[in-house]
Design a protein around this motif. Structure first.
Motif, PDB file in Angstrom:
ATOM      1  N   SER A 165       0.826  -1.202   0.000  1.00 32.91           N
ATOM      2  CA  SER A 165       0.000   0.000   0.000  1.00 32.91           C
ATOM      3  C   SER A 165       0.863   1.257   0.000  1.00 32.91           C
ATOM      4  CB  SER A 165      -0.920  -0.004   1.232  1.00 32.91           C
ATOM      5  OG  SER A 165      -1.688   1.178   1.278  1.00 32.91           O
ATOM      6  N   CYS A 169       0.964   3.719  -3.251  1.00 34.51           N
ATOM      7  CA  CYS A 169       0.465   5.071  -2.977  1.00 34.51           C
ATOM      8  C   CYS A 169       1.532   6.119  -3.253  1.00 34.51           C
ATOM      9  CB  CYS A 169      -0.014   5.170  -1.529  1.00 34.51           C
ATOM     10  SG  CYS A 169      -1.625   4.420  -1.215  1.00 34.51           S
ATOM     11  N   GLU A 170       2.759   5.818  -2.883  1.00 31.54           N
ATOM     12  CA  GLU A 170       3.857   6.748  -3.142  1.00 31.54           C
ATOM     13  C   GLU A 170       4.121   6.867  -4.643  1.00 31.54           C
ATOM     14  OE1 GLU A 170       8.473   6.663  -1.908  1.00 31.54           O
ATOM     15  OE2 GLU A 170       7.067   6.834  -0.230  1.00 31.54           O
ATOM     16  N   VAL A 174      -0.452   9.424  -3.776  1.00 24.73           N
ATOM     17  CA  VAL A 174      -1.425   9.605  -2.706  1.00 24.73           C
ATOM     18  C   VAL A 174      -0.711  10.231  -1.509  1.00 24.73           C
ATOM     19  CG1 VAL A 174      -3.013   8.454  -1.121  1.00 24.73           C
ATOM     20  CG2 VAL A 174      -2.768   7.627  -3.475  1.00 24.73           C
ATOM     21  N   ARG A 179      -3.494   7.952   3.090  1.00 21.42           N
ATOM     22  CA  ARG A 179      -3.272   6.561   2.685  1.00 21.42           C
ATOM     23  C   ARG A 179      -4.032   5.551   3.528  1.00 21.42           C
ATOM     24  NH1 ARG A 179       3.274   7.355   1.714  1.00 21.42           N
ATOM     25  NH2 ARG A 179       3.013   8.812  -0.050  1.00 21.42           N
ATOM     26  N   PHE A 182      -7.466   5.001   2.084  1.00 21.05           N
ATOM     27  CA  PHE A 182      -7.372   4.235   0.838  1.00 21.05           C
ATOM     28  C   PHE A 182      -7.142   2.758   1.131  1.00 21.05           C
ATOM     29  CE2 PHE A 182      -4.105   2.023  -1.585  1.00 21.05           C
ATOM     30  CZ  PHE A 182      -4.831   1.727  -2.719  1.00 21.05           C
ATOM     31  N   GLN A 183      -6.240   2.458   2.035  1.00 14.51           N
ATOM     32  CA  GLN A 183      -5.911   1.068   2.347  1.00 14.51           C
ATOM     33  C   GLN A 183      -7.137   0.325   2.848  1.00 14.51           C
ATOM     34  OE1 GLN A 183      -2.157   0.198   4.488  1.00 14.51           O
ATOM     35  NE2 GLN A 183      -3.386  -0.996   5.895  1.00 14.51           N
ATOM     36  N   THR A 210     -10.049   9.388  -6.192  1.00 15.01           N
ATOM     37  CA  THR A 210      -9.070   9.298  -7.273  1.00 15.01           C
ATOM     38  C   THR A 210      -9.266  10.410  -8.282  1.00 15.01           C
ATOM     39  OG1 THR A 210      -9.144   6.896  -6.991  1.00 15.01           O
ATOM     40  CG2 THR A 210      -7.997   7.721  -8.914  1.00 15.01           C
ATOM     41  N   LEU A 250      -3.991   1.560  -8.272  1.00 16.91           N
ATOM     42  CA  LEU A 250      -4.003   1.590  -6.819  1.00 16.91           C
ATOM     43  C   LEU A 250      -4.533   0.284  -6.237  1.00 16.91           C
ATOM     44  CD1 LEU A 250      -5.262   5.229  -6.141  1.00 16.91           C
ATOM     45  CD2 LEU A 250      -3.065   4.283  -5.425  1.00 16.91           C
ATOM     46  N   HIS A 254      -2.071  -3.373  -4.826  1.00 20.37           N
ATOM     47  CA  HIS A 254      -2.174  -3.434  -3.375  1.00 20.37           C
ATOM     48  C   HIS A 254      -2.575  -4.819  -2.876  1.00 20.37           C
ATOM     49  CE1 HIS A 254      -4.889  -3.083   0.198  1.00 20.37           C
ATOM     50  NE2 HIS A 254      -3.856  -2.463   0.690  1.00 20.37           N
TER      51      HIS A 254
END
Length: 415
Positions: A165, A169-170, A174, A179, A182-183, A210, A250, A254
């Motif tokens: 994640s 994200c990086e 994000v 984050r 999002f996770q 997004t 994304l 993940h």
């Protein structure tokens, strides 16, 4: 060549396709259920019912699965996503990221080719080599954090989920303080048991979020993947397409890797030989074990379904135009005709190419990234916590009962 049965409803009398892994089959949770392994041994393709009740041809062997993935007569775009959901939740498939504009996962050429080409450079082998140091830093930070917190932790929440994640994200862009939310949503996005309202409540805010990332990058593109897409292809891609591409990356970057990290860690806790090999700090040994894990687990369970665009001979049957085929990677990657003693995890196996990342034009773009994360994370965890062990009996480890991606829902450990 034996033709497929064509009397009345072709699904009449067909049994439901067995799920690769089931919670009510706890004795060997790493292995596909016996019914599925039996179907792999059938000389001809078998007719089954998909989770939503529609008839499909089950493709359970390596050669036929590889053929379907490479043959453009089997379409992704024409395949309804409702096939992979139980009847009670079938309508929820409208929210699937694979059906969002810009999500090339659900397209055929030429549209698939156009979109994938724009994203491919972000996952090139060269870029992955440049990213290796950053992945190592993120892994080291997470391992040190869980070590500092002391024994008794859940490796899913403290190790398996955060690493991929944080990396994706990086890469996408994000912000750090956004984050965690999002996770949480990404973890639920692959749950096939969610009702329509639950799934939409997961995907809709994710899509809106997004879209806000896209809007920010349109104004001031940076050096992330999304920023690069805006700079290099902003004139070719609509905001909706950019949002769909970003959402796909994304999510896909993940959950699958997180599941592999959780399952792989559990396997290593039960396999002293594999642990010993990983602790030798030999890149070739590490790479071999990771490939064997990918083959052995094949975590993508139900998402690979294709529709024939014309009559195609496959596995001793004639698949008619418009009929669907469902691929079982869990059994294809354990085909005894390709892998000796396929149901055994062998840390010394020099395996033939597996299908865990797919094959053909839809081969997973993120495969180099997933491999980098796994090759980095497992040795780092074992070296930092040599006394790592399960905190509960193996039989009590909870596994996902039905999800697009197989995995453990929790992994309590101590050291």
């Amino acid at each position: 060549m034996t033709d497929s049965p064509r009397t009345g409803n072709p699904g009449t009398g067909a049994p439901p396709v067995p799920l690769p892994y089931r919670r009510d089959y706890p004795k060997r949770p790493f292995d596909p259920v016996p019914e599925l392994l039996r179907l792999r041994e059938e000389p001809l393709l078998t007719r089954q019912l998909a989770p939503n009740g529609e008839p499909v041809w089950l493709v359970a062997r390596h050669a036929e699965a590889r053929k379907v993935l490479a043959d453009r007569r089997f379409s992704t775009a024409l395949t309804p996503r409702t096939l992979i959901r139980p009847k009670t939740t079938g309508a929820a498939a409208i929210a699937s990221p694979a059906r969002q504009p810009g999500s090339f996962l659900g397209y055929d050429p030429p549209e698939h080719t156009r979109l994938r080409r724009m994203v491919a450079s972000a996952f090139s082998a060269r870029r992955m080599r440049l990213l290796e140091d950053r992945v190592a830093e993120i892994v080291a930070e997470r391992v040190e954090a869980l070590a500092a917190a002391g024994p008794d932790t859940d490796l899913v929440t403290s190790f398996a989920l955060p690493i991929p994640s944080l990396v994706i994200c990086e890469m996408i862009g994000v912000p750090e303080d956004e984050r965690a939310d999002f996770q949480r949503r990404a973890h639920h996005a692959f749950d096939q048991t969610l009702e329509q309202s639950e799934l939409i409540s997961t995907f809709t805010p994710m899509w809106e979020y997004t879209a806000s990332l896209v809007a920010r990058q349109r104004k001031d593109p940076d050096d992330t993947i999304l920023g690069g897409l805006v700079r290099e292809h902003g004139g070719e891609l609509s905001d909706t397409e950019l949002t769909g591409i970003t959402n796909l990356l994304l999510l896909a970057g993940h959950d699958t890797t997180a599941s592999m990290l959780g399952l792989g860690a559990l396997l290593l806790l039960r396999d002293p030989q594999a642990r010993e090999v990983l602790l030798r700090d030999d890149p070739e040994n590490t790479a071999r074990i990771v490939e064997e894990m990918l083959r052995y687990f094949s975590v993508a369970q139900t998402g690979l379904v294709r529709t024939a665009t014309e009559d195609v001979e496959l596995g001793g049957r004639l698949v008619r135009a418009g009929e669907h085929v469902m691929l079982s990677l869990a059994t294809a990657n354990r085909d005894p005709g390709v892998y000796p003693v396929p149901d055994r995890f062998d840390s010394h196996r020099e395996a033939e190419p597996h299908l865990a990342f797919g094959h053909g034009i839809h081969f997973c773009l993120g495969a180099p990234l997933a491999r980098t994360e796994m090759r980095t994370a497992f040795p780092a965890l074992l070296r930092r916590l040599p006394g790592l062990r399960l905190a509960i009996p193996f039989e009590e480890v909870p596994f996902r009962s039905f999800a697009t991606v197989y995995g453990v829902t929790a992994l309590p450990v101590t050291w």
